[in-house]
Design an enzyme around this catalytic site. Structure first.
Site, short mmCIF file in Angstrom:
data_model
loop_
_atom_site.label_atom_id
_atom_site.label_comp_id
_atom_site.label_asym_id
_atom_site.label_seq_id
_atom_site.Cartn_x
_atom_site.Cartn_y
_atom_site.Cartn_z
CG ASP A 23 -1.83 1.28 1.14
OD1 ASP A 23 -1.44 1.84 0.46
OD2 ASP A 23 -2.48 1.30 2.29
CE LYS A 87 -1.72 6.88 -3.45
NZ LYS A 87 -2.11 6.01 -2.26
CG ASP A 212 -9.14 5.11 1.18
OD1 ASP A 212 -8.68 5.64 2.10
OD2 ASP A 212 -8.55 4.40 0.21
#
Ligand code: AMP
Length: 619
Positions: A23, A87, A212
């Site tokens: 992840d 990210k 999420d």
């Protein structure tokens, strides 16, 4: 599902085919595997440490790289050399993140010649891909240290909304880190797998909402699982809602309620960084306590749970709006949702949990650690790819078409792209020549019309067809992709019963497992090539249009109104910008806009030219 920490002392892990699940998070990253003894997914961690590796990278002045917890301290002491939330920058151009650069304490280069973002540290420049690769390298070496075996293969998760550029960037980061990325999978799919949803073929159909809320991003996905196959019905979200934003809101709240703090904070990046750390710790404490109090330098900082909830309420409400849109897009009723899965550290906030549960009118799945659930699911997927778990289906679709070569070198598609695996299809062909006794079956993969532009997977011949006039034999070619992603192609002449089949193996004759991997890899890469081709075509068309329009304007300036000139200039500029952003759809949209603007005056100028040419002539 039980979760255990892996025993570092065991040497009992299989040494050959370790495929890890990773992840790669905005805030934290982690690695999980299937424990070889218990067959349960476990996150990897050293004794007495956290499984979470903060996605933070520090470069010292000699450019030595430190990743993880140790790098965190430098967020405060050396913010310009400390990278967080890389990210967020993956696959992005400067134009896309321009308005948010103030959130980054490090230097993001505004380089018009390079359309993807670069980060400057000292005299060095790094792409987000390189930055992510440093995190992946660290994860790889930690995993190798814990497992006492080389780790070269991985499944990496990405948010469902990641576009192809971002997925490719993630894959490239893996490659740079020395990892063979067998699969990029969606985080919500991984999370559902971790909760044991949809793993078995005979399970009844289920609809799942995966909520999420991580450090940097919010993502809601509605999935339907039937016969072990995941269908993403819809996704929605916001790339700029997450725990980082809650931290920022707290900082703003403190600054706005303290004038001397306000005066001092200004451009003081160190103080800002300090406030960031305090804000995050306040937020975490308020997940279990009702009040937070602390000081930095001589400023006292205070926050109650009630105030915190009122501060984040607008953002949480926004996430609920996204959920509404996702349900609408999925074309379902909220009551059809069977399970809600919580992912991401920010779902630990009781107010978030309550808001989600209240909206869906259901209890949420929160028994697994929300920080680990995606990595655990990635490990399950890795195990399926390793071929260790035959009970599970390969939950996938074929991203590229599969077909055979027909007359003239044309591609005839039997299984179109995006078909669910397992997949089956057949079609009848015939001979072209009288008395033809054999037929070559060449199997290709790709989207191009001519097989020469596609990828050849296999070839075999159906022999001994009894002599018949051309067009009479009925040759049925069948394609079957099984749950493991292996393609079998068969050919049978129906009148005589002559048949032949082949399991698709590359020409060099490597193992079944490698065939599977090659098939999956090429599928993904080829897909990206196609997208690149479409983008290149759009760019070429745009550049040609820009050239002709600019020439036209130069020549015919006098014929146009001021408004037409201004509109054209702005449409030209938007098209140029779209080209630098490498966004195919945007480029096409801007081409159309420019065409719409130029068409009327182009026609007018043409008409005038014709009437001028005709003037004085008798018809
Ligand atoms: P992720 O991106 O999933 O790793 O999520 C990390 C985010 O979760 C960060 O913004 C953390 O500050 C936040 N987080 C972690 N633990 C808690 C907690 N106990 N309460 C509130 N937020 C948390």
């Amino acid at each position: 599902m039980a979760k255990i920490a892996i025993n570092i002392a065991t040497g009992s892990l299989q040494k050959d085919e370790i495929i890890v699940g990773i992840d790669l998070g905005t805030t934290n990253s982690l690695v999980a595997i299937i424990h070889p003894d218990t067959k349960l997914p476990v996150v990897l961690k050293e004794h007495n440490t956290s499984s979470l590796v903060p996605s933070v990278i520090y470069f010292d002045e000699h450019n030595n790289i430190i990743v993880g917890d140790e790098a965190i301290a430098y967020l405060e002491s050396d913010p310009e050399r400390t990278i967080f939330s890389a990210k967020r920058l993956m696959g992005k151009s400067y134009a896309e993140i321009k308005k948010n650069t103030s959130n980054f304490a490090y230097k993001i280069i505004d380089d018009n010649t390079d359309n993807l973002v670069k980060i400057q540290i000292g005299n060095n420049f790094y792409s987000p891909i390189e930055l992510s690769s440093f995190i992946l390298k660290e994860l790889k070496s930690r995993a190798e240290h814990i497992l006492k075996t080389p780790v070269n293969k991985a499944v990496i998760t990405v948010p469902a909304y990641f576009n192809d550029a971002q997925r490719q960037a993630t894959r490239d980061a893996g490659k740079l880190a020395g990892l063979d990325v067998l699969r990029i999978i969606n985080e919500p799919t991984a999370a559902s797998l971790a909760y044991g949803l949809g793993q078995h073929r005979n399970e009844t159909e289920k609809t799942i909402a995966v909520y999420d809320l991580g450090g940097g991003t919010f993502d809601i996905s509605i999935l339907k699982i039937a016969d072990g196959i995941f269908d993403v019905l819809s996704t929605n979200g916001d790339t700029y809602i997450g725990g980082d934003d809650f931290d920022n809101i707290i900082i703003e709240h403190w600054i706005n309620h303290n004038n001397s703090l306000k005066n001092q904070v200004g451009d003081n990046t160190n103080l800002r960084q300090l406030l960031r750390l305090k804000a995050e710790s306040a937020k975490k404490i308020l997940s279990t306590a009702d009040n937070f109090e602390d000081t930095i330098e001589h400023f006292s900082l205070q926050l109650t749970k009630a105030v915190f909830e009122s501060l984040i309420n607008p953002l949480v409400a926004k996430t609920i709006e996204c959920c509404k849109s996702a349900i609408k897009d999925a074309n379902i009723n909220i009551t059809e949702i069977d399970s809600i899965v919580l992912v991401g550290g920010s779902t630990r906030i009781p107010f978030v949990k309550e808001s989600v549960s209240a909206f869906f009118k259901k209890k949420v799945n929160d028994t697994l650690n929300p920080d680990e659930v995606v990595a655990l699911g990635a490990a399950i997927q890795a195990d399926i790819l390793a071929g260790n778990n035959k009970d599970f289906l390969l939950l996938d679709i074929t991203p590229l078409s599969l077909g055979i070569e027909t007359a003239g070198g044309l591609m005839d598609v039997l299984i179109p792209r995006n078909s669910k695996i397992p997949a089956k299809s057949s079609r009848q062909y015939t001979t072209q020549v009288d008395g033809q006794s054999g037929m070559r079956v060449s199997v290709f993969q790709g989207e191009r019309d001519m097989v020469k532009d596609n990828r050849k997977l296999a070839e075999f011949s159906l022999k001994n067809i009894p002599g018949m006039p051309a067009g009479l034999p009925k040759i049925e070619v069948g394609f079957l992709i099984n749950a493991d992603g292996i393609l079998t192609v068969s050919a049978k002449e129906l009148r005589s019963g002559v048949e032949q089949s082949i399991e698709v193996k590359p020409q060099s004759g490597i193992s079944d497992q490698e065939v599977e991997k090659m098939l999956l890899d090429s599928i993904t890469n080829a897909k990206e090539d196609i997208q690149l081709r479409a983008l290149t075509e759009a760019k070429t068309e745009a550049e040609q249009l820009l050239k002709t329009t600019e020439n036209f304007l130069l020549k015919n300036n006098g014929f146009l109104t001021q408004e037409e000139i201004l509109n054209s200039a702005s449409a030209i500029q938007s098209l140029q910008l779209a080209i630098t952003m490498s966004d195919k759809n945007l480029i096409q949209q801007k081409i159309e806009e420019l065409n719409n603007i130029s068409r009327p005056y182009a026609e007018r100028v043409m008409d005038e030219a014709i009437s001028k040419a005709m003037s004085g002539r008798k018809i």
